[in-house]
Design a protein around this motif. Structure first.
Motif, PDB file in Angstrom:
ATOM      1  N   ALA A  52       0.816  -1.167   0.114  1.00 23.80           N
ATOM      2  CA  ALA A  52       0.060   0.042  -0.027  1.00 23.80           C
ATOM      3  C   ALA A  52       0.956   1.201   0.143  1.00 23.80           C
ATOM      4  N   THR A  53       1.925   1.222   0.655  1.00 22.37           N
ATOM      5  CA  THR A  53       2.797   2.456   0.856  1.00 22.37           C
ATOM      6  C   THR A  53       3.496   2.771  -0.681  1.00 22.37           C
ATOM      7  N   ALA A  54       4.018   1.602  -1.042  1.00 28.22           N
ATOM      8  CA  ALA A  54       4.525   1.466  -2.419  1.00 28.22           C
ATOM      9  C   ALA A  54       3.433   2.219  -3.514  1.00 28.22           C
ATOM     10  N   LEU A  55       2.276   1.694  -3.564  1.00 30.32           N
ATOM     11  CA  LEU A  55       1.453   1.957  -4.407  1.00 30.32           C
ATOM     12  C   LEU A  55       1.022   3.522  -4.193  1.00 30.32           C
ATOM     13  N   MET A  56       0.613   3.891  -2.972  1.00 31.02           N
ATOM     14  CA  MET A  56       0.256   5.349  -2.761  1.00 31.02           C
ATOM     15  C   MET A  56       1.469   6.220  -3.315  1.00 31.02           C
ATOM     16  N   LEU A  57       2.656   5.853  -2.818  1.00 30.16           N
ATOM     17  CA  LEU A  57       3.847   6.718  -3.090  1.00 30.16           C
ATOM     18  C   LEU A  57       3.709   6.891  -4.941  1.00 30.16           C
ATOM     19  N   LYS A  58       3.695   5.869  -5.489  1.00 28.72           N
ATOM     20  CA  LYS A  58       3.817   5.987  -6.839  1.00 28.72           C
ATOM     21  C   LYS A  58       2.922   6.680  -7.580  1.00 28.72           C
ATOM     22  N   ARG A  59       1.677   6.803  -6.805  1.00 25.13           N
ATOM     23  CA  ARG A  59       0.378   7.459  -7.304  1.00 25.13           C
ATOM     24  C   ARG A  59       0.922   8.972  -7.125  1.00 25.13           C
ATOM     25  N   LYS A  60       1.280   9.271  -5.964  1.00 22.39           N
ATOM     26  CA  LYS A  60       1.614  10.683  -5.371  1.00 22.39           C
ATOM     27  C   LYS A  60       2.877  11.291  -6.168  1.00 22.39           C
ATOM     28  N   HIS A  61       4.079  10.449  -6.448  1.00 25.13           N
ATOM     29  CA  HIS A  61       5.101  10.796  -6.966  1.00 25.13           C
ATOM     30  C   HIS A  61       5.434   9.816  -7.912  1.00 25.13           C
ATOM     31  N   PRO A  62       5.119   9.897  -9.298  1.00 23.27           N
ATOM     32  CA  PRO A  62       5.215   8.667 -10.255  1.00 23.27           C
ATOM     33  C   PRO A  62       6.943   8.742 -10.420  1.00 23.27           C
ATOM     34  N   ALA A  63       7.448   9.823 -10.290  1.00 23.30           N
ATOM     35  CA  ALA A  63       8.990   9.513 -10.709  1.00 23.30           C
ATOM     36  C   ALA A  63       9.682   8.726  -9.605  1.00 23.30           C
ATOM     37  N   ALA A  64       9.102   8.419  -8.253  1.00 19.19           N
ATOM     38  CA  ALA A  64       9.914   7.767  -7.359  1.00 19.19           C
ATOM     39  C   ALA A  64      10.324   6.401  -7.848  1.00 19.19           C
ATOM     40  N   ARG A  65      11.804   6.175  -7.437  1.00 14.54           N
ATOM     41  CA  ARG A  65      12.169   4.930  -7.796  1.00 14.54           C
ATOM     42  C   ARG A  65      12.187   4.005  -6.629  1.00 14.54           C
ATOM     43  N   VAL A  66      11.172   2.940  -6.872  1.00 15.42           N
ATOM     44  CA  VAL A  66      10.985   2.316  -5.500  1.00 15.42           C
ATOM     45  C   VAL A  66      11.135   1.052  -5.547  1.00 15.42           C
ATOM     46  N   LEU A  67      12.096   0.163  -4.588  1.00 17.49           N
ATOM     47  CA  LEU A  67      12.413  -1.215  -4.596  1.00 17.49           C
ATOM     48  C   LEU A  67      11.448  -1.679  -3.387  1.00 17.49           C
ATOM     49  N   ILE A  68      10.765  -2.893  -3.668  1.00 16.66           N
ATOM     50  CA  ILE A  68      10.166  -3.783  -2.660  1.00 16.66           C
ATOM     51  C   ILE A  68      10.675  -5.075  -2.410  1.00 16.66           C
ATOM     52  N   VAL A  69      11.309  -5.284  -1.306  1.00 13.93           N
ATOM     53  CA  VAL A  69      11.843  -6.662  -1.002  1.00 13.93           C
ATOM     54  C   VAL A  69      11.114  -7.307  -0.047  1.00 13.93           C
ATOM     55  N   GLU A  70      10.546  -8.636  -0.709  1.00  7.97           N
ATOM     56  CA  GLU A  70       9.565  -9.425   0.030  1.00  7.97           C
ATOM     57  C   GLU A  70      10.327 -10.935   0.396  1.00  7.97           C
ATOM     58  N   LYS A  71      10.469 -11.144   1.522  1.00 12.44           N
ATOM     59  CA  LYS A  71      11.212 -12.519   1.558  1.00 12.44           C
ATOM     60  C   LYS A  71      10.272 -13.881   1.374  1.00 12.44           C
ATOM     61  N   ALA A  72       8.912 -13.695   1.481  1.00 13.05           N
ATOM     62  CA  ALA A  72       8.247 -14.818   1.084  1.00 13.05           C
ATOM     63  C   ALA A  72       8.002 -15.185  -0.278  1.00 13.05           C
ATOM     64  N   ALA A  73       8.283 -16.209  -1.034  1.00 13.45           N
ATOM     65  CA  ALA A  73       8.295 -16.560  -2.234  1.00 13.45           C
ATOM     66  C   ALA A  73       6.444 -16.490  -2.580  1.00 13.45           C
ATOM     67  N   GLU A  74       5.680 -16.964  -1.748  1.00 10.62           N
ATOM     68  CA  GLU A  74       4.338 -16.612  -1.994  1.00 10.62           C
ATOM     69  C   GLU A  74       3.784 -16.400  -0.589  1.00 10.62           C
TER      70      GLU A  74
END
Ligand SMILES: Cc1cc2nc3c(=O)[nH]c(=O)nc-3n(C[C@H](O)[C@H](O)[C@H](O)COP(=O)(O)OP(=O)(O)OC[C@H]3O[C@@H](n4cnc5c(N)ncnc54)[C@H](O)[C@@H]3O)c2cc1C
Length: 691
Positions: free
Chosen positions: A189-211
């Motif tokens: 949700a943070t990533a999505l809202m950040l991209k909507r508010k600032h489309p140029a933001a370069r965001v990396l999400i790191v998730e440890k669970a494969a699923e």
């Protein structure tokens, strides 16, 4: 060809592949950084300028496919094609005015049109702001037309270094603007809202669970649902892939083994829920949200675990991750968002993590199959009064079985499985022993007449039994220069009333907004101060008003129903109503803000403390839960307007009536102590003895 030359050929091919992949990767990194610069200085709406800059950078860098990368990275290939087919641009003065969100095809004439003057000012502010953030670039303040900006940008940078590549590397101090640890609800949700508010933001999400697995957090409230439907825009998705929730329903029993299911006290709504709320399968919801974030342009590393975070304020943060035990990588970024849930990586690392020892609750839960349908034909035949009393589906409600010191949730999931769990206060209740955790949970549910009916033929789904002890905790600080915590990484109180996703909603929205402002060049000091000051207040007051010592009275239907009406009524007045009027504004204000918030908190804590005191008196007098049989209270439902006052009034009358009973008990002889529930300590803790 012999074996040796085949092997040499294979190694040679792998080396070539490696170099090709590496070169493509480097080219893409350079291209992304170029895109970032272009976006940073020009803004998304001025595609003509983007194209000219891209062309210049392309010449300097000799990367033939730079524009393709740019189109790819900005996610608008159609637009690029469309622009490429456009006719040659007419003279600048005759261009139509630039309108926000509608990219102009080429030159922006800032001299002729006031709207363009505004656009020019915005660009200039943006350039200044970025010059402030990336101090090492030392950008001159831009003046004049946008073309002056671009030329001054490139010209000045050239003065500092003759190598065009170094312009990019100097401007791009960090690999990413934001790295988010954890890609579940709060992270996505943070990533999505950040991209909507600032489309140029370069965001990396790191998730440890494969699923994602099916985790807890399956029942949404009016607040978290408002976030999902009004802010994130998930209404359609939720309607198609999850269940619409039909309110919260509580069931009380008097612990008589002969008590029939339909004699239990029922409290809940008579009709369909007035506002949208959902029963969600978190494995699919979180995956969907993560997909949305990736589609919006975030990079995702998964499965990959963040193993180390080094914070250095404005100089940037560094995160290390492993996706394979033997491979470790490092990325630099301006901001780290901790969305790691209970792991609370940053809170623990920085020493801000505090377990909430005033509230020693634990949970055991599982998913069940073969759970009976609350609205079945068979039940209608057996319990006609029960069936006729309610006009909505009980199966799709969140049903709670209530006891002294514990409660169990029963949440239906799409497809037929049912999530059920027990939460208990270890000062009052101890879970019976049993062969395994799943069986212990099931056998406890069967101690309640409703549980006996519903779970009689149900079985625990294998490998889906879980437990957490010491559930509540919080962090004294939730952000700093370069980092912020959201969702469970910031804190967690208690799952009764399902506030978990409410906290995730407020915090992810607030942090996304703060980061977007920071990346656009705004000073975030005040926002960080607000978040650090208000979060602990919100946590503390939310805890004191709704949860502190509640397990002492939650098994008494009269006391708990008074609390339910007052708690949910206040929630509607204080949070739900304003949120429905102005979701974008209200999600930026954490609950219990300012003097009004504190006054409301004082009133709510007062009645909560009184209900605890009344429960202790009832316990002493042996009348605790005496009215836990033979009535049901089905109200019309809570609505976010003035009509909610009726339910609050009802709650107040019930509380005051309980006070009168308490006066009577005070002057009557001490009666026998009520028989404690299975596993319950025979006396209340000492500090609870006096009223
Ligand atoms: C018993 C119980 C019942 C609950 N019931 C409800 C309910 O009915 N309704 C409700 O609203 N809330 C409920 N909650 C609360 C709810 O579950 C949480 O608030 C919510 O799941 C938090 O979401 P999150 O995204 O912040 O964290 P999580 O969902 O915990 O996600 C954290 C993510 O971070 C990832 N991660 C962790 N460490 C790393 C690392 N080092 N590197 C990379 N990735 C990492 C994890 O894999 C995970 O995907 C309940 C909680 C409990 C304990």
């Amino acid at each position: 060809m012999n074996r040796h030359s085949r092997e040499e050929l294979r190694i040679g091919r792998r080396e070539i592949e490696h170099h090709v992949v590496w070169d493509i990767h480097r080219a893409e990194v350079v291209a992304r950084r170029a895109v970032w610069i272009v976006n940073a200085f020009v803004g998304k709406q001025h595609h003509g300028i983007q194209r000219r800059l891209a062309h210049k950078l392309q010449q300097m860098l000799r990367i033939n496919s730079l524009q393709v990368f740019i189109d790819h990275a900005t996610g608008e290939p159609e637009l690029a094609n469309h622009e490429a087919r456009e006719h040659p641009m007419p003279p600048a003065q005759s261009q139509p005015a630039a309108r926000a969100r509608h990219p102009v095809a080429d030159h922006v004439n800032v001299q002729v049109d006031p709207e363009r003057a505004l656009a020019r000012r915005a660009i200039r502010n943006r350039a200044r702001a970025h010059a402030r953030i990336h101090a090492d670039l030392k950008m001159p303040s831009a003046s004049g037309s946008t073309s002056t900006i671009t030329s001054s940008l490139l010209g000045h940078a050239r003065l500092r270094s003759s190598s065009p590549q170094s312009i990019i590397w100097a401007a791009m101090k960090f690999d990413y603007d934001v790295v988010i640890v954890g890609g579940a609800f709060s992270g996505a949700a943070t990533a999505l809202m950040l991209k909507r508010k600032h489309p140029a933001a370069r965001v990396l999400i790191v998730e440890k669970a494969a699923e994602f697995d099916r985790k807890v957090g399956e029942s949404t409230t009016e607040v978290s649902s408002a976030y999902m439907t009004r802010i994130l825009g998930l209404s359609n998705y939720l309607g198609h892939h999850h269940l619409v929730k039909q309110g919260l329903r509580m069931w009380f029993s008097n612990q008589d083994p002969q008590q029939r299911f339909d004699e239990c006290v029922e409290i809940g709504a008579r009709y369909q829920a007035r506002l949208p709320t959902f029963q969600v399968d978190r494995s699919t919801l979180d995956s969907h949200m993560l997909d949305l974030a990736v589609t919006a342009g975030c990079d995702l590393r998964r499965p990959a675990k963040i193993t180390r975070i080094d914070l250095d304020g404005t100089n940037g943060q560094s995160v290390s991750l492993t996706s394979d035990p033997s491979v470790a990588e490092q990325f630099s970024c301006r901001w780290v968002v901790d969305a790691s849930g209970r792991a609370s990586l940053l809170g623990r690392k920085l020493g801000h993590f505090r377990p909430n020892k005033e509230h020693p609750i634990n949970a055991v839960w599982a998913r069940f199959s073969g759970v009976k349908d609350w609205d079945s034909y068979e039940w209608r035949e057996r319990f006609p009064d029960y069936a006729n009393a309610c006009r909505t589906s009980r199966s799709w409600a969140t049903n709670h079985l209530m006891g002294h010191g514990w409660w169990c949730w029963i949440i239906p999931l799409r497809g037929g499985d049912v999530s059920a769990g027990l939460v208990y206060d270890s000062r009052i209740f101890k879970l019976n022993e049993g062969a395994n955790l799943g069986e212990r949970l099931r056998s406890h549910m069967l101690t309640h007449p409703v549980g006996r009916e519903i779970f009689g033929a149900a079985s625990v789904i294998e490998h889906d039994v879980h437990a957490f002890s010491a559930l509540p905790y919080s962090n004294e600080q939730v952000c700093g220069d370069g980092w912020a915590a959201v969702g469970d990484a910031a804190g967690f109180i208690d799952p009764l009333y399902s506030p978990g996703l409410d906290f995730c909603s407020y915090t992810s929205y607030y942090v996304a907004d703060m980061l977007a402002a920071g990346l656009a060049g705004e000073d975030t000091t005040d926002r960080r101060r607000y978040y650090n000051e208000q979060y602990p207040i919100t946590y503390r007051l939310w805890f004191e008003t709704l949860y502190k010592d509640k397990y002492f009275y939650m098994g008494d239907a009269e006391l708990m129903s008074a609390a339910l009406l007052l708690d949910v009524g206040s929630y509607f007045v204080g949070l739900v109503t304003p949120l429905y009027k102005n979701p974008e504004g209200e999600f930026l204000r954490l609950p219990f803000e300012g003097a009004p918030g504190r006054i409301v908190a004082k009133m709510m804590s007062f009645y909560n403390r009184r209900l605890v005191a009344l429960a202790r008196r009832r316990m002493e007098a042996g009348v605790f839960g005496r009215r836990n049989t033979g009535w049901r209270e089905l109200y019309d439902g809570f609505v976010p307007d003035i009509r909610v006052r009726k339910l609050i009034q009802k709650g107040l009358f019930r509380w005051w009536r309980a006070e009168l009973t308490n006066l009577r008990l005070m002057f009557s002889q001490p009666a026998r102590r009520v028989a404690a529930e299975p596993g319950a300590p025979s006396t209340l803790p000492l500090q609870q003895e006096r009223i």
